[in-house]
Motif scaffolding. Sequence first.
Motif, PDB file in Angstrom:
ATOM      1  N   LEU A 122       0.842  -1.188   0.000  1.00 33.19           N
ATOM      2  CA  LEU A 122       0.000   0.000   0.000  1.00 33.19           C
ATOM      3  C   LEU A 122       0.879   1.240   0.000  1.00 33.19           C
ATOM      4  O   LEU A 122       2.059   1.176   0.374  1.00 33.19           O
ATOM      5  N   HIS A 123       0.297   2.358  -0.404  1.00 30.38           N
ATOM      6  CA  HIS A 123       1.061   3.591  -0.535  1.00 30.38           C
ATOM      7  C   HIS A 123       0.399   4.688   0.288  1.00 30.38           C
ATOM      8  O   HIS A 123      -0.813   4.893   0.205  1.00 30.38           O
ATOM      9  N   VAL A 124       1.212   5.389   1.073  1.00 25.61           N
ATOM     10  CA  VAL A 124       0.743   6.514   1.877  1.00 25.61           C
ATOM     11  C   VAL A 124       1.258   7.794   1.239  1.00 25.61           C
ATOM     12  O   VAL A 124       2.442   7.905   0.903  1.00 25.61           O
ATOM     13  N   LEU A 125       0.372   8.766   1.061  1.00 22.68           N
ATOM     14  CA  LEU A 125       0.735  10.023   0.423  1.00 22.68           C
ATOM     15  C   LEU A 125       1.410  10.963   1.417  1.00 22.68           C
ATOM     16  O   LEU A 125       1.174  10.900   2.631  1.00 22.68           O
ATOM     17  N   ALA A 126       2.243  11.864   0.893  1.00 15.29           N
ATOM     18  CA  ALA A 126       2.949  12.811   1.756  1.00 15.29           C
ATOM     19  C   ALA A 126       1.964  13.664   2.560  1.00 15.29           C
ATOM     20  O   ALA A 126       2.192  13.940   3.747  1.00 15.29           O
ATOM     21  N   LEU A 155     -10.025   4.791   6.619  1.00 12.27           N
ATOM     22  CA  LEU A 155      -9.123   3.786   6.067  1.00 12.27           C
ATOM     23  C   LEU A 155      -7.753   4.370   5.748  1.00 12.27           C
ATOM     24  O   LEU A 155      -6.713   3.821   6.138  1.00 12.27           O
ATOM     25  N   ARG A 156      -7.714   5.497   5.053  1.00  9.87           N
ATOM     26  CA  ARG A 156      -6.434   6.090   4.690  1.00  9.87           C
ATOM     27  C   ARG A 156      -5.678   6.573   5.924  1.00  9.87           C
ATOM     28  O   ARG A 156      -4.449   6.485   5.978  1.00  9.87           O
ATOM     29  N   GLN A 157      -6.399   7.068   6.927  1.00 11.67           N
ATOM     30  CA  GLN A 157      -5.748   7.489   8.164  1.00 11.67           C
ATOM     31  C   GLN A 157      -5.127   6.299   8.891  1.00 11.67           C
ATOM     32  O   GLN A 157      -4.045   6.400   9.479  1.00 11.67           O
ATOM     33  N   LEU A 158      -5.815   5.145   8.835  1.00 13.80           N
ATOM     34  CA  LEU A 158      -5.253   3.941   9.442  1.00 13.80           C
ATOM     35  C   LEU A 158      -3.975   3.522   8.730  1.00 13.80           C
ATOM     36  O   LEU A 158      -2.994   3.120   9.374  1.00 13.80           O
ATOM     37  N   PHE A 159      -3.954   3.621   7.400  1.00  9.55           N
ATOM     38  CA  PHE A 159      -2.740   3.277   6.655  1.00  9.55           C
ATOM     39  C   PHE A 159      -1.566   4.136   7.131  1.00  9.55           C
ATOM     40  O   PHE A 159      -0.462   3.625   7.362  1.00  9.55           O
ATOM     41  N   ALA A 160      -1.796   5.430   7.270  1.00 14.24           N
ATOM     42  CA  ALA A 160      -0.721   6.326   7.714  1.00 14.24           C
ATOM     43  C   ALA A 160      -0.273   5.999   9.128  1.00 14.24           C
ATOM     44  O   ALA A 160       0.924   6.056   9.449  1.00 14.24           O
ATOM     45  N   LEU A 161      -1.226   5.624   9.981  1.00 14.83           N
ATOM     46  CA  LEU A 161      -0.882   5.267  11.354  1.00 14.83           C
ATOM     47  C   LEU A 161      -0.049   3.982  11.382  1.00 14.83           C
ATOM     48  O   LEU A 161       0.927   3.875  12.134  1.00 14.83           O
ATOM     49  N   ALA A 184      -3.620  -4.716   5.677  1.00 15.88           N
ATOM     50  CA  ALA A 184      -3.075  -3.375   5.455  1.00 15.88           C
ATOM     51  C   ALA A 184      -1.772  -3.191   6.220  1.00 15.88           C
ATOM     52  O   ALA A 184      -0.797  -2.651   5.688  1.00 15.88           O
ATOM     53  N   ALA A 185      -1.744  -3.634   7.469  1.00 15.69           N
ATOM     54  CA  ALA A 185      -0.536  -3.493   8.283  1.00 15.69           C
ATOM     55  C   ALA A 185       0.642  -4.212   7.631  1.00 15.69           C
ATOM     56  O   ALA A 185       1.743  -3.654   7.518  1.00 15.69           O
TER      57      ALA A 185
END
Length: 336
Positions: free
Chosen positions: A143-147, A247-253, A270-271
């Motif tokens: 998965l990819h997290v944005l800046a 969902l996207r906030q969880l990815f960043a976390l 995801a983790a």
Amino acid sequence: MIMLTALLSLLHKRYRLPCQVIGTGSWTSAIYQGNPDVAGVWSFHRHLPFPLDRPWSSVRRALRDSAPGPIYVCERHYRQLPRIRRMLRLSGVDGRRCVFIGSDTAAQPRIDGLVNLGAVTPPALRATDYPLPAAAALDGPRLHVLAAERAERDAWLQAQGWYGRELILLQPGNHRSMGPRRARWRRLNTDDKWWPLERWAELLHRIHACRSEALLVLCGSPEEVPMLEEIRAAARLANVVVASTGLRQLFALCESAHSMISVDTGPAHAAAALSLPLAVLYGAQSPRYYLPRSPCGSAVVGIGGPPLSTRVDQLSVDAVFEAWRSLGAAGASRGP
């Protein structure tokens, strides 16, 4: 859908074009955001006839315009396949462009079955024109997290007073605990992924005794917050907090955390796809087929599942704690 990123990476490298993804569920687009292997995503409602759904006209046009390119169908469910075949037929798709995942892949780990599907060439194309990439070049699931999402995460952590703390994530819920029938599942004790709240509380105490400075974050959807608050109240530890994120906030976390303990559910995948060391509690499903996988080899440990057990509530706190401890140095803090 997270496991699918391994197949998308292979297909992008093989056919030298990013993929168009057709799926169901409101979360599909969020999963592939920022993924260089994906050019576009369409999401249908699960229970609405597809000709009446908003994406249908765009999907039909895309299927026609993509000729003579390949179409890979990753669905095996007997109820969904007729729907997919009608979609292809109404779009005028040449069946020789299509490859369907076979029932023979059911005995393989799910990720391996998807990657092996990508090695098959549709009859309309010549395999020699599209050689397979070297095994070392294959990637995922990832998965990819944005800046911008990292900046938003850091600002949120600072606002909570958690910035710079070592974060250990715990995901007690699954799709049943966030669904409209969650009270019924719990009352009848028919959820094979349910772990009693008092065991979560005891596990929190065991982790706290091991890493007393860490912040233990109970994660879940807004519908799961009452359950998470029950666990927090039972634990009675100042270092235990509840975080309800998108969902996207969880990815960043996940990207900035130390490790995660989760039941067998989407956030566990995801983790792993974000290289977070992970321990997963299994019920009726077997980790042999559904164990998450990391793109960089970070530790993933499965606990339970057939033939050892068929319900998460058959797992002891000792077993889960020792599985988490076995992550060891792999759980070195990656926080901001």
